[in-house]
Design an enzyme around this catalytic site. Structure first.
Site, short mmCIF file in Angstrom:
data_model
loop_
_atom_site.label_atom_id
_atom_site.label_comp_id
_atom_site.label_asym_id
_atom_site.label_seq_id
_atom_site.Cartn_x
_atom_site.Cartn_y
_atom_site.Cartn_z
N CYS A 118 -14.80 2.60 -12.87
CA CYS A 118 -15.14 4.01 -12.63
C CYS A 118 -13.87 4.86 -12.70
O CYS A 118 -13.45 5.49 -11.74
CB CYS A 118 -15.81 4.16 -11.26
SG CYS A 118 -16.65 5.73 -11.02
N GLU B 264 0.82 -1.21 0.00
CA GLU B 264 0.00 0.00 0.00
C GLU B 264 0.86 1.27 0.00
O GLU B 264 0.47 2.29 -0.55
CB GLU B 264 -0.94 0.01 1.20
CG GLU B 264 -1.93 -1.15 1.24
CD GLU B 264 -2.81 -1.23 -0.01
OE1 GLU B 264 -2.98 -0.21 -0.68
OE2 GLU B 264 -3.32 -2.33 -0.30
N CYS C 181 -19.22 3.36 -17.82
CA CYS C 181 -20.62 3.68 -18.09
C CYS C 181 -20.76 4.64 -19.27
O CYS C 181 -21.83 4.69 -19.90
CB CYS C 181 -21.28 4.29 -16.85
SG CYS C 181 -20.53 5.83 -16.30
#
Length: 464
Positions: free
Chosen positions: A230, A72, A237
């Site tokens: 996204c 991370e 989309c």
């Protein structure tokens, strides 16, 4: 005694809203298509090395907290494709907190060079020593204690608690900020939304499943969704759906590609299985006919319904890009290259570099005599600039750099003018901390840590 007074009957509760009355959180949780979303993740998640520790269908196995911490940290401001080889090399060399705590900065830098943001490396080394000295090398389960360790912030603490200990802890990175700000229509600045305790953090904590292992799956699914669906500039989309029904515009083309892929594979193996092709064709047709395959959150996404997908989250106005120029001097003497080490007070402190002059004028405005005067004043060496070898372009957060590499050599009668290893500060007349000098052979160049720019210059020199 019977009363003739009329009494208003109690209103029967609406079964669809009874559980969510006066409870906004439950209402939003019920709207979020959790089942479809986790199903999407089960079907579409990428195969990554650290997911080899993850079980089958949406079953998350606990991961080593040290590995989570390293991964991370490397992924901050850096893409997965870039991090993968660095992560694998690092884990082979420093497989535990103890091994990292015993490493020097120069040794660890060899495995971190090229990733940039070298403050992360110093934090990792400092944090490893803190873990060994204060926590016997074991990551604490308490969030507050984790946040006291260097290199661990709210995001990393949440990742360790969720992925390693299966605690009900939220993880919020840039991808999740983008997903939730669009899904809920949060009209705020991205930097504000990313702060711990902000609206995004509250929404994420509200959506977390009750079970810790499910929380780990959900956290990972949200990050994956923001990374591959996204996206910031090309969300699925908008790029893969039509305005009418949200299905793929090029379904037939995708089917043709899919059929061709399987036919090619079977022909290469010398066998063709028509039944296999028919089953795969049917599976793809069913998959393409689902809106959720395009985006499982599209039906209830506020930004999508309003046509504001690309407008959210809001970004801070970026400062004007500054153009800077640098000249790098390759000084080779008796088969060795001269390198200098940056002082602690400078940017990229502790990094080795070839002698470099940073200036705000294009190279065409400076002569070789100007460069020779710099080398004589700054390094105490009397050199002759031979020729320009190569030009490199580098892009950073706030500026663009043009770097010209020059070949320099000693004059026939040149000598080191002084033994003091001092370098004048380019912005004032004061003397900075001492820079270390090293004369290294070509093979030795691979044993020291260099930034990405000087790594490119090193590769150019070794290849020429």
């Amino acid at each position: 005694m019977r009363s003739d007074r009329w009494v208003m009957p109690k209103k029967k509760p609406n079964p669809t809203t009874a559980n969510n009355k006066n409870n906004e959180n439950n209402e939003e949780v019920s709207v979020f298509p959790m089942t479809e979303f986790l199903q999407w993740f089960s079907d579409e998640k990428r195969k990554l090395p650290w997911r080899s520790l993850t079980g089958g269908r949406n079953v998350h196995k606990k991961r080593d907290p040290y590995a989570v911490w390293i991964l991370e940290t490397m992924l901050q401001q850096t893409q997965i494709a870039t991090v993968l080889p660095y992560y694998q090399r690092w884990m082979k060399r420093f497989p535990s907190v103890k091994s990292l705590s015993q490493a020097s900065y120069e040794e660890a830098l060899v495995y971190f060079q090229g990733l940039g943001y070298y403050r992360r490396l110093r934090s990792l080394l400092e944090g490893a020593k803190s873990l060994v000295n204060d926590h016997t090398g074991i990551f604490p389960i308490d969030r507050a204690k984790l946040l006291d360790i260097a290199g661990i912030g709210p995001y990393t603490a949440g990742a360790i608690l969720s992925f390693s200990y299966h605690k009900r802890a939220a993880v919020v990175d840039g991808n999740i900020v983008r997903v939730l700000s669009r899904y809920y229509g949060l009209n705020a600045d991205k930097s504000v939304l990313a702060q711990y305790g902000s609206a995004v953090w509250k929404k994420m904590e509200m959506l977390l499943p009750r079970r810790g292992s499910k929380c780990a799956v959900f956290n990972e699914a949200m990050m994956e969704f923001g990374s591959i669906v996204c996206k910031a500039r090309e969300p699925r989309c908008l790029t893969l759906s039509s305005k009418n029904n949200g299905l793929f515009q090029t379904t037939n083309h995708l089917l043709a590609e899919h059929d061709h892929k399987y036919c090619t594979q079977d022909h290469a193996k010398g066998s063709v299985n028509p039944n296999k092709h028919a089953r795969e064709h049917t599976r793809v047709v069913k998959q393409l006919n689902k809106k959720e395959w395009v985006c499982p959150l599209m039906k209830s996404c506020v930004a999508y319904q309003r046509g504001e997908v690309l407008a959210l989250p809001k970004l801070k106005k970026q400062p004007k890009t500054e153009h800077v120029y640098s000249s790098v001097f390759i000084i080779k003497h008796r088969g060795r290259y001269l390198l200098l080490k940056r002082s602690k007070k400078e940017r990229l402190s502790g990094m080795w570099e070839f002698p470099t002059l940073e200036h705000h004028m294009p190279h065409d405005n400076l002569t070789h005599q100007d460069f020779e005067r710099f080398v004589r004043t700054q390094l105490g060496l009397k050199l002759k600039i031979d020729r320009a070898l190569q030009t490199f372009k580098s892009s950073y957060t706030r500026y663009r750099a043009t770097v010209v590499v020059f070949q320099a050599k000693f004059d026939d009668d040149s000598k080191i003018l002084n033994a003091k290893q001092t370098v004048l500060n380019q912005t004032s007349s004061s003397v900075t901390e001492t820079k270390l000098r090293r004369w290294l052979t070509a093979s030795d160049l691979n044993t020291i840590g260099l930034s990405s720019l000087y790594s490119r210059i090193r590769a150019y020199l070794l290849a020429s």
